[in-house]
Design an enzyme around this catalytic site. Structure first.
Site, short mmCIF file in Angstrom:
data_model
loop_
_atom_site.label_atom_id
_atom_site.label_comp_id
_atom_site.label_asym_id
_atom_site.label_seq_id
_atom_site.Cartn_x
_atom_site.Cartn_y
_atom_site.Cartn_z
N ASP A 3 0.89 -1.18 0.00
CA ASP A 3 0.00 0.00 0.00
C ASP A 3 0.92 1.21 0.00
OD1 ASP A 3 -2.15 1.94 0.54
OD2 ASP A 3 -3.35 0.16 0.95
N HIS A 39 1.87 1.64 -3.24
CA HIS A 39 0.86 2.47 -3.88
C HIS A 39 1.32 3.93 -3.99
CE1 HIS A 39 -2.73 -0.44 -2.94
NE2 HIS A 39 -1.69 -1.04 -3.49
#
Ligand SMILES: *[C@@H]1O[C@H](CO)[C@@H](O)[C@H](O)[C@H]1NC(C)=O
Ligand SMILES: *[C@@H]1O[C@H](CO)[C@@H](O)[C@H](O)[C@H]1NC(C)=O
Ligand SMILES: *[C@@H]1O[C@H](CO)[C@@H](O)[C@H](O)[C@H]1NC(C)=O
Ligand SMILES: *[C@@H]1O[C@H](CO)[C@@H](O)[C@H](O)[C@H]1NC(C)=O
Ligand SMILES: *[C@@H]1O[C@H](CO)[C@@H](O)[C@H](O)[C@H]1NC(C)=O
Ligand SMILES: *[C@@H]1O[C@H](CO)[C@@H](O)[C@H](O)[C@H]1NC(C)=O
Ligand SMILES: *[C@@H]1O[C@H](CO)[C@@H](O)[C@H](O)[C@H]1NC(C)=O
Ligand SMILES: *[C@@H]1O[C@H](CO)[C@@H](O)[C@H](O)[C@H]1NC(C)=O
Length: 370
Positions: A198, A220
């Site tokens: 993430d 991410h």
């Protein structure tokens, strides 16, 4: 004379041994050592399930992590470790690790699956946390909250074991943000490596933050936000403004995105202001190179939502300088989805992002023809 000399030496030795580091080597030692010592080491330790290793340290404490600190398993929200205090120096000996044993939790569904514990939470003032190794986070790896003047340096967050295995996606780690900053001021995140699934770094709220020399693998992105509704994560989204953030001299490889700023349509009103990204490189993200979106919605990742952006959290004074990226064939190089009038003073110079797909923007920054 000689006798007095010998006695003095002996007294000194007794004094020195009294001053020695206090060592925590079983969980039962924690409270007494933390309340009586300011020079503490933690050896190999197994923390019982559903229990936070709570280190409410005295002012000025030096804490040295040694060995393998691991945790019993349970479906709970954690944190597994909480460190609080002021003027702390927290360092790690070579090989020391917080092993979250995420492999026991990963179900491919992150926050949408079973309950999983945050690994490390820091609430500190005028403190330095250096050299910390975090392995296999069940979900978010670390969160710095309600903190002031804290430096994080030389961390290694290694969640590579949770990468999606095409044969077994149900065992992958999700929502394993590396370092989150929440309602904090004067935070520096320096010289660290994050391998995760993430945001590499997520600045959820706060001000006067510097992020520099971070290597991100599989993430991410280097993220402002997300800025979300409290229903999604009350602990991260209880305040929704971010001011004065510099993210520089950092590189990303693999993963979904490079630079990311996202806000949820149903977040309480907030403001993102005075953000600078400078000297960032990224190679191979598969979703976006640069993603600025004001249209996120609180649904599982497989659900399609209304893409209309909302201006509840305007983005003002966003400067990008010296950005070079190359995205995978599946990725949109640059995506900007702003609500009317909710993105102001975007000043982007010397930004080059290459890919196969076209850009997708509803706003053109100064200095960059999207
Ligand atoms: C840490 O200790 C736990 C519990 O004994 C063990 O399962 C885990 O493999 C250890 N981790 C490392 C990195 O040695
Ligand atoms: C944890 O949650 C999962 C999924 O809901 C469940 O299968 C498992 O039995 C739970 N484990 C414990 C120890 O409660
Ligand atoms: C911030 O922390 C550093 C390192 O602990 C310290 O030297 C400095 O004086 C602190 N600054 C303020 C304003 O307290
Ligand atoms: C922005 O943050 C930096 C780093 O903490 C600080 O040195 C600077 O004074 C801040 N600028 C403003 C205008 O507050
Ligand atoms: C740009 O960032 C890289 C790290 O990604 C660093 O090695 C390099 O020195 C930086 N360049 C400048 C001009 O600061
Ligand atoms: C979407 O994901 C959620 C949570 O993982 C799951 O419960 C749901 O069945 C999925 N929906 C569809 C349409 O696949
Ligand atoms: C944006 O930058 C300008 C020029 O530096 C400054 O005057 C203004 O206050 C900034 N806006 C916000 C919301 O901080
Ligand atoms: C543009 O960015 C690249 C990559 O960061 C850098 O090497 C180059 O010096 C920059 N050019 C200018 C004019 O700043």
């Amino acid at each position: 004379m000689a006798t007095i000399y010998v006695i003095t030496i002996l007294l000194n030795l007794i004094y020195l041994s009294y001053q020695q580091q206090c060592v925590i080597s079983t969980y039962e030692d924690v409270d007494s050592v933390v309340s009586s010592c300011t020079d503490i080491a933690i050896d190999d330790l197994i923390v019982p399930a559903s229990t936070t290793l709570t280190l409410n340290l005295q002012e000025g404490t030096t804490l040295t992590l040694r060995g393998n600190i691991s945790f019993g398993f349970d479906n709970w929200s954690g944190p597994l470790v909480l460190i609080t205090g002021s003027s702390l120096t927290v360092i790690a000996a070579p090989g020391a690790v917080f092993d979250g044993q995420g492999e026991r939790y990963w179900d491919g569904q992150g926050i949408w699956g079973s309950l999983k514990p945050l690994l490390l939470r820091i609430e500190a003032t005028n403190s330095v946390f250096s050299g910390i190794n975090i392995l296999n986070c069940p979900i978010r790896c670390s969160r710095i909250k309600d903190s002031n003047n804290v430096t994080i340096s030389n961390w290694n967050i290694d969640n590579s074991a949770g990468d999606v295995d095409a044969a077994q996606p149900q065992n992958s780690a999700q929502n394993t943000e590396g370092i989150q900053v929440v309602t904090s001021v004067g935070i520096s995140l320096l010289d660290s490596q994050v391998t995760n699934q993430d945001d590499c770094v997520a600045i959820n709220s706060g001000s006067n933050v510097v992020v520099s020399d971070i290597n991100c693998d599989g993430s991410h992105g280097l993220s402002i936000g997300s800025i979300g509704p409290s229903g999604l994560d009350a602990d991260a989204f209880d305040e929704n403004s971010i001011d004065n953030v510099t993210i520089k001299n950092s590189a990303l490889v693999n993963g979904q995105n490079g630079i990311q700023i996202i806000t949820y349509v149903d977040a309480p009103n907030g403001l993102i202001s005075n953000v600078l990204y400078e000297n960032i490189t990224f190679e191979g993200p598969n979703t976006y190179g640069i993603e600025i979106q004001q249209n996120y919605r609180n649904v599982p990742p497989n659900v399609t939502t209304d893409p209309t952006p909302v201006g509840n959290v305007p983005i003002v004074n966003l400067t990008l300088r010296n950005i070079v990226g190359n995205v995978a064939a599946s990725a949109v190089p640059v995506c900007i989805k702003c609500a009317d009038g909710a993105c102001l003073n975007f000043d982007w110079h010397n930004v080059t992002v290459t890919g196969v797909l076209p850009n997708d923007c509803n706003v053109n920054p100064d200095g960059y023809d999207c």
